[in-house]
Design a protein around this motif. Structure first.
Motif, short mmCIF file in Angstrom:
data_model
loop_
_atom_site.label_atom_id
_atom_site.label_comp_id
_atom_site.label_asym_id
_atom_site.label_seq_id
_atom_site.Cartn_x
_atom_site.Cartn_y
_atom_site.Cartn_z
N PRO A 1 0.80 -1.23 0.00
CA PRO A 1 0.00 0.00 0.00
C PRO A 1 0.83 1.28 0.00
CG PRO A 1 -0.05 -1.04 2.16
CD PRO A 1 0.59 -2.02 1.23
N ASP A 2 1.99 1.27 0.64
CA ASP A 2 2.78 2.50 0.68
C ASP A 2 3.47 2.76 -0.64
OD1 ASP A 2 2.26 3.37 3.39
OD2 ASP A 2 3.33 1.57 4.02
N ALA A 3 3.91 1.69 -1.32
CA ALA A 3 4.44 1.85 -2.67
C ALA A 3 3.36 2.38 -3.59
CB ALA A 3 4.99 0.53 -3.19
N ALA A 4 2.12 1.93 -3.38
CA ALA A 4 0.99 2.41 -4.17
C ALA A 4 0.77 3.91 -3.94
CB ALA A 4 -0.26 1.63 -3.82
N LYS A 5 0.85 4.35 -2.71
CA LYS A 5 0.66 5.78 -2.40
C LYS A 5 1.78 6.62 -3.02
CE LYS A 5 -1.73 4.74 1.92
NZ LYS A 5 -1.63 4.70 3.41
N LEU A 6 3.01 6.11 -2.97
CA LEU A 6 4.12 6.85 -3.55
C LEU A 6 3.96 6.93 -5.07
CD1 LEU A 6 6.80 8.29 -2.98
CD2 LEU A 6 7.97 6.10 -3.36
N TRP A 7 3.48 5.87 -5.69
CA TRP A 7 3.19 5.86 -7.13
C TRP A 7 2.18 6.96 -7.47
CZ3 TRP A 7 4.50 4.47 -11.86
CH2 TRP A 7 3.55 4.22 -12.85
N MET A 8 1.14 7.08 -6.64
CA MET A 8 0.14 8.13 -6.87
C MET A 8 0.75 9.52 -6.73
SD MET A 8 -2.52 6.59 -7.81
CE MET A 8 -3.22 4.94 -7.78
N GLU A 9 1.58 9.70 -5.72
CA GLU A 9 2.23 11.00 -5.55
C GLU A 9 3.08 11.35 -6.78
OE1 GLU A 9 1.58 13.17 -3.39
OE2 GLU A 9 0.68 12.07 -1.71
N TYR A 10 3.74 10.34 -7.32
CA TYR A 10 4.56 10.58 -8.52
C TYR A 10 3.69 10.94 -9.71
CZ TYR A 10 7.79 9.80 -12.37
OH TYR A 10 8.54 9.95 -13.52
N LEU A 11 2.62 10.17 -9.93
CA LEU A 11 1.75 10.42 -11.08
C LEU A 11 1.12 11.81 -11.04
CD1 LEU A 11 -0.18 7.03 -11.47
CD2 LEU A 11 1.81 7.83 -12.76
N TYR A 12 0.79 12.29 -9.85
CA TYR A 12 0.08 13.57 -9.74
C TYR A 12 1.01 14.75 -9.46
CZ TYR A 12 -4.19 11.05 -10.33
OH TYR A 12 -5.19 10.29 -10.88
N SER A 13 2.31 14.48 -9.46
CA SER A 13 3.28 15.57 -9.41
C SER A 13 3.37 16.19 -10.80
CB SER A 13 4.65 15.03 -8.99
OG SER A 13 5.19 14.21 -10.02
N ASP A 14 3.99 17.36 -10.92
CA ASP A 14 4.18 17.97 -12.24
C ASP A 14 4.92 17.01 -13.16
OD1 ASP A 14 2.99 20.14 -11.06
OD2 ASP A 14 4.66 21.53 -11.38
N GLU A 15 5.93 16.33 -12.64
CA GLU A 15 6.74 15.42 -13.45
C GLU A 15 5.89 14.29 -14.03
OE1 GLU A 15 10.61 12.41 -12.94
OE2 GLU A 15 10.04 13.76 -11.31
N GLY A 16 5.07 13.67 -13.19
CA GLY A 16 4.23 12.59 -13.66
C GLY A 16 3.18 13.05 -14.66
N GLN A 17 2.57 14.19 -14.39
CA GLN A 17 1.55 14.73 -15.29
C GLN A 17 2.13 15.06 -16.67
OE1 GLN A 17 -2.11 15.94 -14.12
NE2 GLN A 17 -1.49 13.95 -13.31
N LEU A 18 3.34 15.62 -16.69
CA LEU A 18 3.99 15.93 -17.96
C LEU A 18 4.40 14.65 -18.69
CD1 LEU A 18 6.15 19.05 -17.02
CD2 LEU A 18 4.04 18.99 -18.37
N GLY A 19 4.65 13.58 -17.94
CA GLY A 19 4.95 12.30 -18.57
C GLY A 19 3.77 11.81 -19.39
N TRP A 20 2.56 11.95 -18.85
CA TRP A 20 1.36 11.58 -19.61
C TRP A 20 1.18 12.49 -20.81
CZ3 TRP A 20 -1.80 11.03 -14.52
CH2 TRP A 20 -1.77 9.69 -14.09
N LEU A 21 1.43 13.78 -20.63
CA LEU A 21 1.25 14.73 -21.73
C LEU A 21 2.22 14.43 -22.87
CD1 LEU A 21 -0.26 17.19 -22.78
CD2 LEU A 21 1.44 18.64 -21.65
#
Length: 366
Positions: A283-303
């Motif tokens: 669960p904690d790795a899952a939460k860290l994954w979410m923090e990464y995805l919703y950071s500017d870096e993660g969001q720009l990765g999707w873009l």
């Protein structure tokens, strides 16, 4: 002593705009996630939404966390079934995180398949695209398009009605099984809306009739379309998210050449959502994954993978989007007619499509 207990002690609730947001001590979260040692994802093809580079970015940032990628080609229904089937299983077969179609988020919450978690950037996610309790939250969106192999198709279709023409015999495929794949279910919705059906049950029924005609005409190919089937000529036209088509175009590098067309009518935008499994072994790795995805870096990765991230407006407002990324997107006018169906409309459409595909269309997509 596991570092998870440290995380629980350092999490702190704050109020942003009247909504409780959990501000994690990132050092403690990273320590707890590292203690987990692994993150199990599911249904994340590397060509989808730039996920290959997104996953690589997460690995580079957190090299002590192994990313275990389960069934990259699974659909949203398959993801929920994987959670159901692995309740209590702490092995690598159990997914920690989910990326599912909008309508599947509330379903997963109602079934008790998700846990609540709010990322640090929670207040920048539009309220209409997230569960108030934090069980699911929008991640990105795109529109349904036609991805066409122009080596095999001389006249590129510009609208849904065109697909019924005899020249497209044995040419048109969906990018998923409409009984399980959110992408395919919304493609049926888009076709139905182009045929005059209102979003909801009517669009599902009209869409089924359209695909029945497409099948009777001999134009529908019951094969899940992807870059490989486009290149091989098995599915010269694939109905898929624009970002998938654009990624396939880049991957194939002109061999064969692909054209991605946003249809003139029935332009349906689909939001996907993230969630953490209620039975996540890590669960904690899952939460860290979410923090990464919703950071500017993660969001720009999707873009960079041609998806419009859910925080697009926030990123644009603060000038965080590189100009070259904006230039790589399709023209803005292609999206002007896009319709964002509500959850209720999507749920009604999904029920009509999944319950009646076999009886109305009768094509076993696989």
């Amino acid at each position: 002593m596991k570092t998870k207990s440290i995380l629980k002690a350092t999490a702190m609730a704050v109020i942003v705009g009247g909504t409780p947001v959990y501000a994690q001590d990132m050092d403690a979260l990273i320590a707890a996630a590292t203690d987990d040692g692994m993150l199990s994802t599911i249904a994340l093809p590397h060509s989808w939404c730039g996920y290959g580079d997104v996953i690589a970015g997460f690995k580079e940032k957190y090299p002590d966390i192994e990313v275990n990628e389960l069934n990259p080609d699974a659909g949203s229904a398959d993801e929920l079934e994987a959670v159901r089937a692995n309740q209590g299983n702490t092995g690598p077969q159990a997914p920690d995180v989910l990326d599912v179609g909008f309508a599947f988020g509330p379903q997963a919450k109602d079934e008790g398949l998700t846990m609540d978690y709010k990322v640090a950037t929670w207040d920048t996610i539009p309220d209409s695209a997230k569960d108030a309790d934090g069980h699911w939250y929008g991640d990105y969106y795109g529109v349904l398009s036609f991805v066409v192999n122009t080596d095999l198709v001389d006249n590129v279709p510009q609208d849904w009605e065109d697909l019924l023409k005899p020249e497209y015999a044995n040419a048109v495929a969906l990018a998923g099984d409409p009984r399980a794949s959110n992408q395919a279910i919304l493609a049926v919705m888009a076709a139905g809306m182009a045929m005059g059906g209102e979003a909801g049950t009517a669009s599902g029924e009209a869409g089924l009739e359209f695909f029945s005609k497409l099948s009777e005409a001999g134009n529908f190919v019951p094969v899940i379309g992807k870059a490989g089937t486009l290149a091989q000529g098995a599915t010269p036209i694939v109905i898929a998210w624009d970002y998938n088509g654009l990624a396939w175009r880049d991957t194939l590098e002109g061999n064969p050449p692909l054209e991605v067309v946003v249809p003139a009518s029935g332009v349906v935008a689909g939001v996907y959502v993230q969630a953490i499994s209620a039975y996540a072994p890590q669960p904690d790795a899952a939460k860290l994954w979410m923090e990464y995805l919703y950071s500017d870096e993660g969001q720009l990765g999707w873009l960079e993978g041609y998806c419009h991230p859910i925080r697009f407006n926030d990123l644009a407002a603060k000038g965080a989007i590189p100009q070259e990324m904006l230039d790589a997107l399709p023209p803005a006018e292609a999206y002007e007619q896009a319709v964002f169906p509500s959850l209720d409309e999507q749920a009604a459409n999904k029920e009509a499509v999944t319950a009646n595909w076999d009886s109305v269309v009768g094509a076993n997509v696989q």
